[in-house]
Design a protein around this motif. Structure first.
Motif, short mmCIF file in Angstrom:
data_model
loop_
_atom_site.label_atom_id
_atom_site.label_comp_id
_atom_site.label_asym_id
_atom_site.label_seq_id
_atom_site.Cartn_x
_atom_site.Cartn_y
_atom_site.Cartn_z
N GLY A 19 0.76 -1.21 -0.05
CA GLY A 19 0.05 -0.23 -0.06
C GLY A 19 0.77 1.34 -0.10
N GLU A 20 2.09 0.97 -0.11
CA GLU A 20 2.99 2.20 -0.06
C GLU A 20 4.39 1.91 -0.64
OE1 GLU A 20 3.60 3.77 3.97
OE2 GLU A 20 5.42 2.51 4.02
N ARG A 112 1.87 6.93 -1.07
CA ARG A 112 0.92 5.84 -0.63
C ARG A 112 0.08 5.75 -1.72
NH1 ARG A 112 0.07 10.64 2.49
NH2 ARG A 112 -1.88 10.61 1.33
N MET A 113 -0.51 4.45 -1.95
CA MET A 113 -1.43 3.98 -2.79
C MET A 113 -2.50 5.25 -3.12
SD MET A 113 -1.81 1.89 -5.27
CE MET A 113 -1.93 0.23 -5.19
N ASP A 114 -3.24 5.86 -2.08
CA ASP A 114 -4.11 6.86 -2.23
C ASP A 114 -3.75 8.02 -3.15
OD1 ASP A 114 -2.72 7.93 -0.19
OD2 ASP A 114 -4.70 8.29 0.87
N GLU A 115 -2.33 8.29 -3.13
CA GLU A 115 -1.71 9.45 -4.04
C GLU A 115 -1.54 8.94 -5.50
OE1 GLU A 115 0.77 11.50 -0.72
OE2 GLU A 115 1.56 9.60 -1.44
N THR A 164 -5.47 3.18 -11.19
CA THR A 164 -5.00 2.51 -10.10
C THR A 164 -5.56 1.23 -9.94
OG1 THR A 164 -4.60 4.61 -9.32
CG2 THR A 164 -4.40 2.98 -7.67
N GLN A 165 -6.95 1.18 -9.69
CA GLN A 165 -7.64 -0.31 -9.51
C GLN A 165 -7.28 -1.19 -10.52
OE1 GLN A 165 -8.87 2.56 -10.43
NE2 GLN A 165 -10.66 2.50 -11.63
#
Length: 174
Positions: A19-20, A112-115, A164-165
């Motif tokens: 996740g990072e 981070r994955m959310d970035e 990303t997904q």
């Protein structure tokens, strides 16, 4: 700021699993004031392409380093995956490094994955050209015309865009 982080298939696997990601030296490329000054013309989209191409070239160096590292998780069926990878991400306040190059920035934190906004990866058809470019990227940087020609063959391949997904599915197919 949108940044372009050079990566390898092994690094993409780490990003998905953990996740990072801790990019090498936290180095990335972006449309910086220095990059804007270096070009007399070009809109943001064209300059972003320049930054992404710099990240793609840096990915070649990471692939070369992985070949020397026997523990590289980018090895599939006994062979290194010769595909350039670039992660496009939106991060807060990276440190500008015009002393290194016009487009270079350093991330202050692990990615981070959310970035992550998207991932760009060579298709299978580029593997031969990328494999050859990995061997000569340093020579091309110091002006060897034959090496520049080989590098150009790899850079003629356009990196495919992935959301990303899609990344976990993409990696499962490699």
């Amino acid at each position: 700021m949108r940044v372009y982080i050079p990566a390898t298939v092994a690094m993409l696997r780490t990003l998905v699993t953990d996740g990072e990601l801790h990019p090498v030296s936290r180095t990335a490329f972006a449309v910086t004031p220095s990059l804007r000054e270096a070009y007399s013309s070009g809109d943001d989209e064209e300059l972003a392409e320049v930054a992404m191409n710099e990240a793609a070239r840096a990915s070649l160096r990471l692939i070369a380093a992985g070949i020397e590292d026997e523990t590289d998780a980018g090895v599939v069926d006994g062979g290194v995956v010769h595909r350039r990878a670039v992660i496009a991400a939106d991060v807060e306040d990276p440190t500008l490094r015009p002393d290194l190059d016009d487009a270079v920035v350093r991330l202050k934190n692990p990615l981070r994955m959310d970035e992550v906004a998207s991932v760009h990866l060579d298709l299978e058809g580029a593997e031969d050209a990328v494999g050859k470019a990995v061997a000569v990227v340093d020579a091309a940087d110091v002006g060897d015309p034959d090496a520049e020609f080989v590098l150009g063959d790899a850079e003629d391949h356009i990196l495919a865009w992935y959301a990303t997904q899609e990344l976990p599915f993409l990696l499962a197919l490699l």
